[in-house]
Design a protein around this motif. Structure first.
Motif, PDB file in Angstrom:
ATOM      1  N   ALA A 254       0.809  -1.183  -0.037  1.00  0.00           N
ATOM      2  CA  ALA A 254       0.059   0.042   0.102  1.00  0.00           C
ATOM      3  C   ALA A 254       0.887   1.190   0.139  1.00  0.00           C
ATOM      4  N   GLY A 255       0.342   2.255  -0.566  1.00  0.00           N
ATOM      5  CA  GLY A 255       1.301   3.603  -0.471  1.00  0.00           C
ATOM      6  C   GLY A 255       0.624   4.214   0.619  1.00  0.00           C
ATOM      7  N   ASP A 256       1.464   5.168   1.292  1.00  0.00           N
ATOM      8  CA  ASP A 256       1.539   6.160   2.493  1.00  0.00           C
ATOM      9  C   ASP A 256       2.316   7.073   2.354  1.00  0.00           C
ATOM     10  N   ALA A 257       2.093   8.040   3.392  1.00  0.00           N
ATOM     11  CA  ALA A 257       2.681   9.251   3.514  1.00  0.00           C
ATOM     12  C   ALA A 257       4.385   9.208   3.297  1.00  0.00           C
ATOM     13  N   ALA A 258       5.006   8.168   3.424  1.00  0.00           N
ATOM     14  CA  ALA A 258       6.297   7.841   2.989  1.00  0.00           C
ATOM     15  C   ALA A 258       6.766   7.656   1.555  1.00  0.00           C
ATOM     16  N   CYS A 259       5.906   6.805   0.931  1.00  0.00           N
ATOM     17  CA  CYS A 259       5.970   6.653  -0.715  1.00  0.00           C
ATOM     18  C   CYS A 259       4.996   6.107  -1.125  1.00  0.00           C
ATOM     19  N   GLY A 260       4.736   5.969  -2.421  1.00  0.00           N
ATOM     20  CA  GLY A 260       3.695   5.205  -3.068  1.00  0.00           C
ATOM     21  C   GLY A 260       4.138   3.896  -3.354  1.00  0.00           C
ATOM     22  N   SER A 261       2.781   3.245  -3.583  1.00  0.00           N
ATOM     23  CA  SER A 261       2.917   1.857  -3.790  1.00  0.00           C
ATOM     24  C   SER A 261       4.045   1.237  -5.024  1.00  0.00           C
ATOM     25  N   HIS A 262       3.995   1.976  -6.034  1.00  0.00           N
ATOM     26  CA  HIS A 262       4.881   1.914  -7.095  1.00  0.00           C
ATOM     27  C   HIS A 262       6.321   1.816  -6.810  1.00  0.00           C
ATOM     28  N   TYR A 263       6.749   2.826  -6.044  1.00  0.00           N
ATOM     29  CA  TYR A 263       7.888   3.108  -5.474  1.00  0.00           C
ATOM     30  C   TYR A 263       8.453   1.954  -4.606  1.00  0.00           C
ATOM     31  N   ARG A 264       7.421   1.560  -3.864  1.00  0.00           N
ATOM     32  CA  ARG A 264       7.913   0.314  -2.979  1.00  0.00           C
ATOM     33  C   ARG A 264       8.298  -0.770  -3.664  1.00  0.00           C
ATOM     34  N   LYS A 265       7.444  -1.283  -4.787  1.00  0.00           N
ATOM     35  CA  LYS A 265       7.655  -2.172  -5.676  1.00  0.00           C
ATOM     36  C   LYS A 265       8.995  -2.231  -6.291  1.00  0.00           C
ATOM     37  N   ASP A 266       9.443  -0.918  -6.798  1.00  0.00           N
ATOM     38  CA  ASP A 266      10.714  -0.808  -7.254  1.00  0.00           C
ATOM     39  C   ASP A 266      11.786  -0.733  -6.189  1.00  0.00           C
ATOM     40  N   LEU A 267      11.525  -0.570  -4.909  1.00  0.00           N
ATOM     41  CA  LEU A 267      12.340  -0.839  -3.923  1.00  0.00           C
ATOM     42  C   LEU A 267      12.600  -2.452  -3.591  1.00  0.00           C
ATOM     43  N   VAL A 268      11.426  -3.065  -3.677  1.00  0.00           N
ATOM     44  CA  VAL A 268      11.451  -4.543  -3.611  1.00  0.00           C
ATOM     45  C   VAL A 268      12.603  -5.238  -4.728  1.00  0.00           C
ATOM     46  N   ARG A 269      12.475  -4.743  -5.964  1.00  0.00           N
ATOM     47  CA  ARG A 269      13.216  -5.338  -7.125  1.00  0.00           C
ATOM     48  C   ARG A 269      14.789  -4.904  -6.456  1.00  0.00           C
ATOM     49  N   THR A 270      15.150  -3.656  -6.461  1.00  0.00           N
ATOM     50  CA  THR A 270      16.263  -3.550  -6.143  1.00  0.00           C
ATOM     51  C   THR A 270      16.898  -4.017  -4.816  1.00  0.00           C
ATOM     52  N   LEU A 271      16.279  -4.222  -3.811  1.00  0.00           N
ATOM     53  CA  LEU A 271      16.723  -4.802  -2.427  1.00  0.00           C
ATOM     54  C   LEU A 271      16.699  -6.261  -2.641  1.00  0.00           C
ATOM     55  N   VAL A 272      16.049  -6.993  -3.069  1.00  0.00           N
ATOM     56  CA  VAL A 272      16.039  -8.442  -3.369  1.00  0.00           C
ATOM     57  C   VAL A 272      17.366  -8.790  -4.067  1.00  0.00           C
ATOM     58  N   ARG A 273      17.488  -8.020  -5.145  1.00  0.00           N
ATOM     59  CA  ARG A 273      18.783  -8.396  -6.217  1.00  0.00           C
ATOM     60  C   ARG A 273      19.958  -8.039  -5.264  1.00  0.00           C
ATOM     61  N   ARG A 274      20.096  -6.878  -4.575  1.00  0.00           N
ATOM     62  CA  ARG A 274      21.036  -6.699  -3.894  1.00  0.00           C
ATOM     63  C   ARG A 274      21.419  -7.572  -2.679  1.00  0.00           C
ATOM     64  N   ALA A 275      20.415  -7.899  -1.892  1.00  0.00           N
ATOM     65  CA  ALA A 275      20.483  -9.044  -1.120  1.00  0.00           C
ATOM     66  C   ALA A 275      21.004 -10.268  -1.516  1.00  0.00           C
ATOM     67  N   CYS A 276      20.520 -10.886  -2.783  1.00  0.00           N
ATOM     68  CA  CYS A 276      21.181 -11.937  -3.225  1.00  0.00           C
ATOM     69  C   CYS A 276      22.481 -11.908  -3.706  1.00  0.00           C
ATOM     70  N   GLU A 277      22.792 -10.717  -4.247  1.00  0.00           N
ATOM     71  CA  GLU A 277      24.261 -10.703  -4.494  1.00  0.00           C
ATOM     72  C   GLU A 277      25.109 -10.464  -3.203  1.00  0.00           C
ATOM     73  N   GLU A 278      24.736  -9.891  -2.235  1.00  0.00           N
ATOM     74  CA  GLU A 278      25.471 -10.037  -0.994  1.00  0.00           C
ATOM     75  C   GLU A 278      25.450 -11.542  -0.345  1.00  0.00           C
ATOM     76  N   ALA A 279      24.452 -12.220  -0.463  1.00  0.00           N
ATOM     77  CA  ALA A 279      24.473 -13.402   0.108  1.00  0.00           C
ATOM     78  C   ALA A 279      25.377 -14.273  -0.576  1.00  0.00           C
ATOM     79  N   MET A 280      25.314 -14.281  -1.742  1.00  0.00           N
ATOM     80  CA  MET A 280      26.122 -15.024  -2.580  1.00  0.00           C
ATOM     81  C   MET A 280      27.604 -14.887  -2.301  1.00  0.00           C
ATOM     82  N   SER A 281      28.039 -13.527  -2.181  1.00  0.00           N
ATOM     83  CA  SER A 281      29.387 -13.170  -1.946  1.00  0.00           C
ATOM     84  C   SER A 281      29.911 -13.965  -0.495  1.00  0.00           C
ATOM     85  N   ARG A 282      29.160 -14.479   0.413  1.00  0.00           N
ATOM     86  CA  ARG A 282      29.303 -14.827   1.604  1.00  0.00           C
ATOM     87  C   ARG A 282      29.818 -16.241   1.112  1.00  0.00           C
TER      88      ARG A 282
END
Length: 282
Positions: A254-282
């Motif tokens: 859901a969107g709220d005062a912090a950011c909208g729904s579409h921006y949150r989905k973009d954050l999901v895409r970026t953060l999941v990829r980043r977490a995968c890359e970091e996990a693999m580097s371990r």
């Protein structure tokens, strides 16, 4: 900025805390570090008539590996204790927890705040809640009828809501298996603020290749959630980019005062990829 009137009770042991909670009923709250509850009381968002102080129950301040290799963290263990890991308990498989502590508030908060308090508070963006869902944690609780264990998937019910009964006390969190290729990352407006979106992954790596894994998100639903659509991509040999895109497509924030729904989905895409890359580097 002052709490409503309340009565203070100090528990001397777990049995006494449970007894007090049972006697005082729904108007009572347990308090340990107080990093979440006190702020809510000061803003009158929470108005318990009774506070049961469990901060002196040293038997709940512990962190160790049992004979089966599971990690057992007492409810009163502070975030900073996990961050320091003075006995090396988290070595060989649970290092993700030590690294994740850097995302929790600031040092004074980590020094006072407790693992059990964060879990019981059940903020949808909390790092500990995300790790519990990701790693299939089990919650050991004590009540008037004795001890019971609750799986992480059944513990978090919604916004600031758990399966704990009013007369039950969370005493220990058990992480049954190691996660050597796990990572947690998040995005907040300022370092130390509550996360807008958080993502954590635990990869199954065999001979240097990803054979599957688990993906969990915070900040996109009423509680931390697993994302089976993204996990299926990992199991099928898909790329980290494909996994991240699947997670974003599956998320319905859901969107709220912090950011909208579409921006949150973009954050999901970026953060999941980043977490995968970091996990693999371990």
């Amino acid at each position: 900025m002052k709490p409503a009137p309340f009565q203070y009770h100090r528990a001397r042991d777990v049995a006494g805390a449970v007894r007090l909670l049972a006697e005082l009923g729904d108007d009572a709250k347990a308090i340990a570090g107080g990093q979440s509850l006190v702020g809510m009381m000061n803003f009158r968002l929470a108005r318990p008539h009774h506070l049961v102080d469990i901060g002196g129950l040293r038997e709940l301040d512990r962190m160790h590996r049992d004979a089966a290799g599971a990690l057992r963290i007492g409810a009163l263990t502070t975030h900073h204790t996990v961050e320091r890991d003075p006995a090396g308990t988290l070595a060989q498989g649970f290092e993700v927890m030590r690294r994740a502590m850097a995302w929790i508030g600031h040092l004074p908060i980590r020094t006072r705040g407790t693992v059990g308090g964060s879990m019981a508070h059940a903020d949808a963006t909390a790092e500990w809640c995300l790790l519990a869902v990701l790693l299939d944690a089990e919650f050991v609780v004590h009540g008037p009828l004795g001890e019971r264990s609750i799986a992480a998937g059944d513990f978090f019910l919604g916004y600031y809501t758990t399966a704990l009964a009013p007369d039950e006390l969370l005493v220990e969190i058990v992480f049954p298996r190691t996660a050597p290729h796990a990572a947690l990352t998040e995005f907040a407006e300022r370092r130390g603020d509550f996360a807008i979106v958080a993502a954590a992954v635990d990869l199954d790596v065999v001979d240097g290749a990803v054979r599957g894994g688990r993906v969990a998100l915070g900040g996109v639903a009423a509680a931390a959630i697993r994302v089976p659509e993204a996990e299926a991509v990992l199991t099928g040999g898909g790329s980290f980019d494909a996994c991240a895109s699947a997670a974003a497509a599956a998320a319905d924030p859901a969107g709220d005062a912090a950011c909208g729904s579409h921006y949150r989905k973009d954050l999901v895409r970026t953060l999941v990829r980043r977490a995968c890359e970091e996990a693999m580097s371990r």
